[in-house]
Design a protein around this motif. Sequence first.
Motif, PDB file in Angstrom:
ATOM      1  N   PHE A   1      -6.002   7.631   0.312  1.00 38.23           N
ATOM      2  CA  PHE A   1      -5.850   8.993   0.812  1.00 38.23           C
ATOM      3  C   PHE A   1      -6.920   9.911   0.217  1.00 38.23           C
ATOM      4  CE2 PHE A   1      -1.120   7.765   0.616  1.00 38.23           C
ATOM      5  CZ  PHE A   1      -1.189   7.136   1.848  1.00 38.23           C
ATOM      6  N   VAL A   2      -7.308  10.876   1.027  1.00 35.98           N
ATOM      7  CA  VAL A   2      -8.292  11.857   0.590  1.00 35.98           C
ATOM      8  C   VAL A   2      -7.666  13.243   0.730  1.00 35.98           C
ATOM      9  CG1 VAL A   2     -10.624  12.752   0.874  1.00 35.98           C
ATOM     10  CG2 VAL A   2     -10.132  10.353   1.420  1.00 35.98           C
TER      11      VAL A   2
ATOM     12  N   THR B   1       4.888   9.287  11.373  1.00 36.17           N
ATOM     13  CA  THR B   1       4.300   8.789  10.131  1.00 36.17           C
ATOM     14  C   THR B   1       2.829   8.437  10.331  1.00 36.17           C
ATOM     15  OG1 THR B   1       6.431   7.924   9.374  1.00 36.17           O
ATOM     16  CG2 THR B   1       4.455   7.012   8.342  1.00 36.17           C
ATOM     17  N   GLN B   2       2.514   7.779  11.433  1.00 39.98           N
ATOM     18  CA  GLN B   2       1.112   7.442  11.696  1.00 39.98           C
ATOM     19  C   GLN B   2       0.257   8.698  11.812  1.00 39.98           C
ATOM     20  OE1 GLN B   2      -0.313   4.397  11.566  1.00 39.98           O
ATOM     21  NE2 GLN B   2       1.737   3.804  10.853  1.00 39.98           N
ATOM     22  N   PHE B   3       0.813   9.721  12.453  1.00 39.20           N
ATOM     23  CA  PHE B   3       0.109  11.007  12.570  1.00 39.20           C
ATOM     24  C   PHE B   3      -0.148  11.599  11.186  1.00 39.20           C
ATOM     25  CE2 PHE B   3       0.263  15.657  12.911  1.00 39.20           C
ATOM     26  CZ  PHE B   3      -0.717  15.891  13.865  1.00 39.20           C
ATOM     27  N   ALA B   4       0.885  11.605  10.336  1.00 35.98           N
ATOM     28  CA  ALA B   4       0.754  12.165   8.995  1.00 35.98           C
ATOM     29  C   ALA B   4      -0.205  11.342   8.134  1.00 35.98           C
ATOM     30  CB  ALA B   4       2.129  12.239   8.328  1.00 35.98           C
ATOM     31  N   LEU B   5      -0.162  10.021   8.272  1.00 35.97           N
ATOM     32  CA  LEU B   5      -1.063   9.165   7.486  1.00 35.97           C
ATOM     33  C   LEU B   5      -2.515   9.381   7.862  1.00 35.97           C
ATOM     34  CD1 LEU B   5       0.962   5.819   7.356  1.00 35.97           C
ATOM     35  CD2 LEU B   5       0.623   7.463   5.492  1.00 35.97           C
ATOM     36  N   ARG B   6      -2.776   9.617   9.138  1.00 37.15           N
ATOM     37  CA  ARG B   6      -4.150   9.900   9.550  1.00 37.15           C
ATOM     38  C   ARG B   6      -4.669  11.159   8.873  1.00 37.15           C
ATOM     39  NH1 ARG B   6      -2.416   7.840  14.635  1.00 37.15           N
ATOM     40  NH2 ARG B   6      -1.926   9.935  15.417  1.00 37.15           N
ATOM     41  N   ALA B   7      -3.766  12.139   8.736  1.00 37.33           N
ATOM     42  CA  ALA B   7      -4.153  13.380   8.059  1.00 37.33           C
ATOM     43  C   ALA B   7      -4.435  13.136   6.576  1.00 37.33           C
ATOM     44  CB  ALA B   7      -3.050  14.429   8.211  1.00 37.33           C
ATOM     45  N   LEU B   8      -3.634  12.267   5.938  1.00 38.66           N
ATOM     46  CA  LEU B   8      -3.844  11.966   4.528  1.00 38.66           C
ATOM     47  C   LEU B   8      -5.139  11.191   4.301  1.00 38.66           C
ATOM     48  CD1 LEU B   8      -0.222  10.871   3.489  1.00 38.66           C
ATOM     49  CD2 LEU B   8      -1.383  12.990   2.858  1.00 38.66           C
ATOM     50  N   LYS B   9      -5.546  10.425   5.292  1.00 39.53           N
ATOM     51  CA  LYS B   9      -6.737   9.598   5.144  1.00 39.53           C
ATOM     52  C   LYS B   9      -8.020  10.307   5.577  1.00 39.53           C
ATOM     53  CE  LYS B   9      -4.183   5.279   5.920  1.00 39.53           C
ATOM     54  NZ  LYS B   9      -3.972   4.142   6.838  1.00 39.53           N
ATOM     55  N   ALA B  10      -7.851  11.438   6.268  1.00 37.76           N
ATOM     56  CA  ALA B  10      -9.030  12.116   6.829  1.00 37.76           C
ATOM     57  C   ALA B  10      -9.904  12.703   5.724  1.00 37.76           C
ATOM     58  CB  ALA B  10      -8.566  13.233   7.762  1.00 37.76           C
TER      59      ALA B  10
ATOM     60  N   ILE C   1       1.885   9.374  -2.789  1.00 36.13           N
ATOM     61  CA  ILE C   1       0.610   9.897  -2.287  1.00 36.13           C
ATOM     62  C   ILE C   1      -0.429   9.922  -3.401  1.00 36.13           C
ATOM     63  CG2 ILE C   1      -0.532  11.986  -1.424  1.00 36.13           C
ATOM     64  CD1 ILE C   1       2.056  12.548   0.185  1.00 36.13           C
ATOM     65  N   ARG C   2      -0.016  10.308  -4.606  1.00 35.75           N
ATOM     66  CA  ARG C   2      -0.937  10.312  -5.752  1.00 35.75           C
ATOM     67  C   ARG C   2      -1.458   8.900  -6.027  1.00 35.75           C
ATOM     68  NH1 ARG C   2       2.217  12.584  -8.868  1.00 35.75           N
ATOM     69  NH2 ARG C   2       1.480  14.740  -8.698  1.00 35.75           N
ATOM     70  N   GLU C   3      -0.575   7.909  -5.922  1.00 30.57           N
ATOM     71  CA  GLU C   3      -1.003   6.525  -6.113  1.00 30.57           C
ATOM     72  C   GLU C   3      -1.987   6.120  -5.018  1.00 30.57           C
ATOM     73  OE1 GLU C   3       2.503   4.139  -6.294  1.00 30.57           O
ATOM     74  OE2 GLU C   3       3.257   5.112  -8.099  1.00 30.57           O
ATOM     75  N   GLY C   4      -1.734   6.599  -3.795  1.00 31.36           N
ATOM     76  CA  GLY C   4      -2.655   6.313  -2.700  1.00 31.36           C
ATOM     77  C   GLY C   4      -4.016   6.953  -2.914  1.00 31.36           C
ATOM     78  N   MET C   5      -4.037   8.126  -3.533  1.00 30.23           N
ATOM     79  CA  MET C   5      -5.303   8.799  -3.854  1.00 30.23           C
ATOM     80  C   MET C   5      -6.091   7.983  -4.879  1.00 30.23           C
ATOM     81  SD  MET C   5      -3.766  12.671  -4.119  1.00 30.23           S
ATOM     82  CE  MET C   5      -5.250  13.369  -4.873  1.00 30.23           C
ATOM     83  N   VAL C   6      -5.391   7.499  -5.910  1.00 26.34           N
ATOM     84  CA  VAL C   6      -6.045   6.710  -6.957  1.00 26.34           C
ATOM     85  C   VAL C   6      -6.608   5.418  -6.383  1.00 26.34           C
ATOM     86  CG1 VAL C   6      -5.650   5.424  -9.087  1.00 26.34           C
ATOM     87  CG2 VAL C   6      -4.625   7.696  -8.797  1.00 26.34           C
ATOM     88  N   ALA C   7      -5.864   4.830  -5.433  1.00 28.38           N
ATOM     89  CA  ALA C   7      -6.295   3.564  -4.827  1.00 28.38           C
ATOM     90  C   ALA C   7      -7.366   3.764  -3.759  1.00 28.38           C
ATOM     91  CB  ALA C   7      -5.090   2.856  -4.217  1.00 28.38           C
ATOM     92  N   GLY C   8      -7.687   5.009  -3.441  1.00 27.20           N
ATOM     93  CA  GLY C   8      -8.704   5.278  -2.431  1.00 27.20           C
ATOM     94  C   GLY C   8      -8.182   5.263  -1.005  1.00 27.20           C
TER      95      GLY C   8
ATOM     96  N   SER D   1       0.835  -1.194   0.000  1.00 28.96           N
ATOM     97  CA  SER D   1       0.000   0.000   0.000  1.00 28.96           C
ATOM     98  C   SER D   1       0.875   1.250   0.000  1.00 28.96           C
ATOM     99  CB  SER D   1      -0.898   0.013   1.239  1.00 28.96           C
ATOM    100  OG  SER D   1      -0.107   0.208   2.420  1.00 28.96           O
ATOM    101  N   ALA D   2       0.293   2.367  -0.408  1.00 24.98           N
ATOM    102  CA  ALA D   2       1.023   3.630  -0.384  1.00 24.98           C
ATOM    103  C   ALA D   2       1.422   3.983   1.042  1.00 24.98           C
ATOM    104  CB  ALA D   2       0.153   4.737  -0.982  1.00 24.98           C
ATOM    105  N   ALA D   3       0.545   3.711   1.990  1.00 26.29           N
ATOM    106  CA  ALA D   3       0.841   4.018   3.393  1.00 26.29           C
ATOM    107  C   ALA D   3       2.046   3.222   3.886  1.00 26.29           C
ATOM    108  CB  ALA D   3      -0.381   3.723   4.260  1.00 26.29           C
ATOM    109  N   ASP D   4       2.089   1.932   3.557  1.00 25.12           N
ATOM    110  CA  ASP D   4       3.219   1.102   3.990  1.00 25.12           C
ATOM    111  C   ASP D   4       4.521   1.585   3.351  1.00 25.12           C
ATOM    112  OD1 ASP D   4       1.637  -0.448   5.592  1.00 25.12           O
ATOM    113  OD2 ASP D   4       1.460  -2.114   4.156  1.00 25.12           O
ATOM    114  N   ARG D   5       4.464   1.948   2.082  1.00 26.38           N
ATOM    115  CA  ARG D   5       5.669   2.424   1.407  1.00 26.38           C
ATOM    116  C   ARG D   5       6.160   3.747   2.007  1.00 26.38           C
ATOM    117  NH1 ARG D   5       4.097   2.794  -4.541  1.00 26.38           N
ATOM    118  NH2 ARG D   5       1.970   2.549  -3.772  1.00 26.38           N
ATOM    119  N   LEU D   6       5.243   4.639   2.312  1.00 26.70           N
ATOM    120  CA  LEU D   6       5.645   5.905   2.935  1.00 26.70           C
ATOM    121  C   LEU D   6       6.329   5.651   4.272  1.00 26.70           C
ATOM    122  CD1 LEU D   6       2.544   8.155   2.171  1.00 26.70           C
ATOM    123  CD2 LEU D   6       4.852   8.452   1.260  1.00 26.70           C
ATOM    124  N   GLY D   7       5.787   4.721   5.053  1.00 31.28           N
ATOM    125  CA  GLY D   7       6.397   4.393   6.341  1.00 31.28           C
ATOM    126  C   GLY D   7       7.801   3.830   6.178  1.00 31.28           C
TER     127      GLY D   7
END
Length: 203
Positions: free
Chosen positions: A149-150, A194-203, A140-147, A84-90
């Motif tokens: 990140f918002v 990273t977890q803090f930042a990912l929560r923001a990307l997913k919110a 992040i763009r790939e994560g947006m396409v995959a649903g 996942s994009a989240a795992d790769r970012l971490g």
Amino acid sequence: MTVKTRPTPEETRERILVVAEEHFRRVGYAKTAVADIAGALGMSPANVYRFFPTKSAICEEIARRLLEVSTDQVRAIAAEKGKSAADRLGEMVLAIHRYNKNNFTEERRLHDMVENAIVESWGVVKGYIQGLTVIFAEVIREGMVAGEFVVRDPVEAAMLFKQTHVSVFHPTLIAHCADLDEIRDLEAQARGLTQFALRALKA
């Protein structure tokens, strides 16, 4: 009878960089003069200056090579399939942190060189930071396409993601945080950021 061939300009340039980096690691950037590098190579300082106009130019090229290794590591993680994009970012965050910590913080003499690069705002440092932002944005763009990140703007999100992790990326801040009693486990801090930042990307 073997005829000795003169080294090519590229070979001489490479020898200068190898010897310079060895000196920086052994005695430190500040204590190394161009004359020291030239002496170790059996050449005159003027000959070194034919290839590098200043000591800073030598340092910048060494820094570029070191940072290029980090960028390649991050790019390889970003390109991994099946994650996942989240795992790769971490994983990217931890790779950057570990590389900077091992090469620019625990290698105390190289740390001086990095400090100088940051203070003088060498183009290579700016390029490295911009390169990381580009790679973050792609994931992040790939994560947006995959649903996953918002977010509206992946580039802006990447810049904020990078800034969130400054304390575990910047060699000086890594060294400072390592001395604080409340922040002994820097990798745990990196994961938390990273977890803090990912929560923001997913919110």
